[in-house]
Design an enzyme around this catalytic site. Structure first.
Site, short mmCIF file in Angstrom:
data_model
loop_
_atom_site.label_atom_id
_atom_site.label_comp_id
_atom_site.label_asym_id
_atom_site.label_seq_id
_atom_site.Cartn_x
_atom_site.Cartn_y
_atom_site.Cartn_z
N TYR A 44 63.33 58.04 0.33
CA TYR A 44 62.09 58.53 -0.26
C TYR A 44 61.15 57.35 -0.48
O TYR A 44 59.94 57.43 -0.24
CB TYR A 44 62.32 59.26 -1.58
N HIS B 161 77.86 54.61 -3.21
CA HIS B 161 78.28 55.27 -1.96
C HIS B 161 79.68 54.79 -1.60
O HIS B 161 79.97 53.61 -1.66
CB HIS B 161 77.34 54.90 -0.82
N GLY C 123 75.07 78.18 -4.83
CA GLY C 123 75.20 78.08 -6.29
C GLY C 123 73.85 77.73 -6.87
O GLY C 123 72.82 77.93 -6.22
N LYS D 244 79.41 89.60 -0.82
CA LYS D 244 78.03 90.01 -1.12
C LYS D 244 77.35 90.68 0.07
O LYS D 244 76.15 91.00 0.01
CB LYS D 244 77.21 88.79 -1.53
N ILE E 31 75.21 68.60 2.59
CA ILE E 31 74.62 67.81 1.51
C ILE E 31 75.69 67.34 0.53
O ILE E 31 75.57 66.28 -0.08
CB ILE E 31 73.58 68.68 0.73
N THR E 32 76.76 68.10 0.40
CA THR E 32 77.82 67.86 -0.59
C THR E 32 78.27 66.41 -0.66
O THR E 32 78.53 65.80 0.37
CB THR E 32 79.05 68.72 -0.22
N GLU E 33 78.40 65.88 -1.88
CA GLU E 33 78.98 64.55 -2.01
C GLU E 33 80.39 64.64 -2.54
O GLU E 33 80.79 65.64 -3.12
CB GLU E 33 78.12 63.65 -2.90
N GLU F 91 72.94 49.85 4.99
CA GLU F 91 73.59 49.43 3.76
C GLU F 91 74.72 48.51 4.13
O GLU F 91 75.17 48.51 5.27
CB GLU F 91 74.22 50.64 3.06
#
Lengths: 388, 299
Positions: free
Chosen positions: B167, B256, B17, B42, B104-106, B217
């Site tokens: 990061y 999270h 997307g 496709k 990667i999806t949350e 965490e």
């Protein structure tokens, strides 16, 4: 997401769990009618709030007449209920559950949770009741556990094994097994993160039933459960938190005086940590997300300053997907638009950091910039102290 | 050197997307070998992606992961499929024999992830994520959403439950000239494909990784398990660790889904104590992660 006891009991009864008979009432008059309808000599009026510790907080009362059901409900509904989980301001009570009182012979605990390493786990204990957390801490061996495969649910032999260990008699096995399987089925069908019956009881006349029930839903599964929206009651949730959720911001109000706006949950938690290390107290957790947009920045500022305790604000952004120049422009726009008077410290790092810093410094606004997290925290704490 | 990815890594994308295309473009520009994308219907068409030398290449679409693997010999997939279909996308990749699946999806429902874990049993795929920034081996490949330019090739491995805090960590390391071998974001959800221990095992085996930063965490006991592993198997490589959420209140979900202290368990204090006892350099301030690693490497 939390739901009320009466809602949890309704869900569990859909799956064949025997629950204590009860009628939900929105007013004292309805509670009075409920008592009459139940046709029992004694009933229990229970405040319907999400917080635990209702009994000790005065939200659960025994009543012996319709009139008493009315007056007791009127009192419970008239003021916020304060328990050890609500904070001193308490939470509003909009509904009570009027239940047929039972004579309890023995209390058990049944609960299903997600364990990160074991997966789904059904827990049970013959020492149910309000002190179950203490039992779990002091004598964990008294909590029985069965791991449940999400594909098959709780298998009959697992339920039987557990029921026997709990000491149920042969003629009680069917109903106990059905209850345990009902918990599991409800958990899976509704995408729960917790289903708990505490206490699960045997009455003096030998009946087995759920007296209290608690269910939490997995918020991530809301897209396939429209029913979550129907069951949602936000009256115990902080207004700013509801507002934040609408803008896809993750906000939690805390007790300090330093507002913070950060991108990313881990960085946001660390920013709170470093504020505390610098001698300050964070007023909130606010994660604007990895791909934060300008309009979210403005809304985030509005939410932060809606807390009257906030005396200074720290913005900590590590630009990745989010670009620092766009964030900086968002900050400048927000400060101008809102006429923000709070001391503001901004730390920008990452993508387009120089451009962002330039936008801030050439804005003519009183924005203090910082290099690194430690510097930022010290500056904002000093600013908050100077204001006092 | 690096873990999990190398020069032979051939990546397909599932869920191209707007966000997926943006990040695939960034990955391709960084030098990641993206060989295809799955978009049912496709098949036979292509889309353009930039290469590191500023040229453009035509990347083919496929109807399914299986077809993509057959035609391209892809061995890695990066998934951006929305939460409603993310679990299905992971299982499709695993079924097609993809060795490394990065989701990667949350916002993937927890029960979906339990089903995925069961589906993966006995199969030869490794899953990273979901709800994670992915991974990067500086100078080799970036299969994720992190800003590539903050990284430098080097000898420090980074493993983290968080995104931007990773990061921040990398930024501190790079500023001190401490390059990275591979940086892996394992994700902030309660049920994830690879744990700290899984990734630490890889770092332990990698001769070029000389030290590791582990960013934990509050919530769960993954850090405690990692500490056990480190004290038993990683004495030769210094590990620096920071635990986010020292000031988080119990019972609240801090962004999270995994970051929640329940029943007094999973607090930062508890975790930091266990880590210290296991010989890990525990950093109290998130601003000191880089500095502490520099010191640990000098010893």
């Amino acid at each position: 997401m939390k739901i009320h006891e009466y809602q949890a009991k309704k869900i569990l009864s859909e799956f064949g769990v025997a629950v204590q008979e009860g009628i939900v009432a929105n007013s004292a008059a309805e509670a009075e009618a409920a008592f009459t309808k139940l046709g029992v000599p004694t009933a229990v009026v229970k405040a319907q709030v999400h917080a635990g510790g209702r009994g000790k907080g005065g939200g659960v009362k025994l009543v012996k007449s319709a009139q008493e059901a009315n007056s007791v409900s009127a009192t419970i509904l008239s003021r916020p209920l304060v328990t050890h989980q609500t904070g001193p301001q308490g939470v509003p009570v909009h509904k009570v559950l009027v239940c047929a009182a039972v004579d309890i012979a023995k209390e058990y605990y049944l609960g299903m949770v997600l364990d990160r390493s074991l997966g789904l786990v059904l827990m049970a204990s013959a020492e149910g009741g309000v002190e179950i957390e203490e039992v779990a801490q002091k004598s964990p061996e008294k909590i029985l556990k069965e791991t449940v495969d999400v594909r098959y649910g709780l298998l009959p032999f697992q339920a039987r094994r557990m029921a026997m260990q709990l000491g149920f008699a042969e003629n009680e096995l069917d109903i106990v097994v059905k209850t345990m399987q009902g918990i599991t089925q409800a958990f899976i069908a509704y995408d729960c993160s917790l289903v708990e019956i505490n206490p699960f009881v045997r009455t003096k006349d030998g009946k087995i039933m759920a007296i209290d029930a608690k269910i939490l839903f997995d918020d991530n599964a809301d897209f396939r459960h429209p029913v979550y929206e129907e069951l949602r009651d936000n009256s115990e949730v902080n207004e700013a938190e509801i507002r934040a959720a609408k803008s896809k911001l993750s906000y939690i109000k805390l007790d300090g005086n330093i507002g913070c706006m950060v991108n990313g949950a881990g960085l946001a938690m660390s920013t709170m940590d470093i504020i505390k290390r610098a001698g300050g107290e964070p007023a909130n957790f606010l994660d604007v997300g990895g791909g934060v947009q300008q309009d979210q920045v403005i809304e985030a500022f509005r939410i932060i300053v809606s807390d009257p305790h906030v005396e200074a604000i720290l913005v900590n952004i590590f630009g990745g997907i989010a670009k620092c120049d766009l964030i900086a422009q968002g900050i400048v726009n927000a400060v101008k638009e809102m006429g923000l008077k709070h001391p503001l410290v901004v730390r920008l790092e990452g993508t387009n950091m120089e451009m962002g810093m330039k936008i801030l410094s050439s804005s003519g606004l009183k924005i203090d910039t910082a290099t690194g997290m430690a510097d930022a925290a010290q500056k904002v704490v000093a600013a908050a102290k100077a204001k006092k | 050197m690096s873990i999990l990815v190398n020069r032979n890594t051939r990546v397909i994308c599932q869920g191209l997307g707007k966000a997926g295309l943006f990040h695939c473009t960034q990955c391709s520009e960084y030098g990641t070998n993206i060989v295809g994308a799955v978009k049912p219907g496709k098949n036979g068409t292509t889309f353009p992606l930039p290469t590191p030398d500023k040229k453009e290449k035509a990347v083919p679409y496929f109807n399914s992961v299986k077809e993509a693997v057959a035609k391209t010999e892809a061995n890695t997939s990066i998934i951006f499929v929305p939460a409603t279909g993310a679990a299905d996308a992971i299982m499709e990749a695993v079924d097609a024999g993809i060795a490394l699946v990065i989701c990667i999806t949350e916002g993937v429902p927890t029960l979906d992830m339990l089903r995925v874990k069961l589906f993966m049993q006995g199969k030869n795929s490794r899953l990273i994520g979901p709800n994670c920034p992915g991974l990067i081996s500086p100078g080799i490949a970036k299969i994720g959403i992190m800003p590539g330019y903050i990284h430098r090739p080097g000898k420090v491995g980074v493993v983290s439950r968080s995104g931007t805090l990773t990061y921040e960590t990398v930024g501190q390391l790079t500023a001190l000239n401490l390059g990275q071998s591979t940086c892996v974001g394992i994700g902030g959800d309660p049920i994830i494909g690879s744990s700290f221990v899984d990734i630490l095992q890889e770092f332990q085996k990698d001769p070029e990784t000389e030290a590791v930063v582990m960013i934990g965490e509050i919530g769960g006991d993954a850090e405690e398990k990692a500490a056990q592993f480190i004290s038993q198997n990683m004495r030769n490589k210094p590990v620096v660790s920071f635990i986010a959420g020292q000031t988080a209140p119990p019972g609240r979900r801090m962004g999270h889904a995994g970051a929640i202290i329940s029943g007094g368990k999973g607090t930062a204090k508890e975790k930091m104590k266990t880590l210290q006892e296991c010989g890990i350099h525990v950093v109290e301030s998130p601003a000191d992660i880089g500095k502490t690693m520099a010191k640990a490497l000098k010893k």
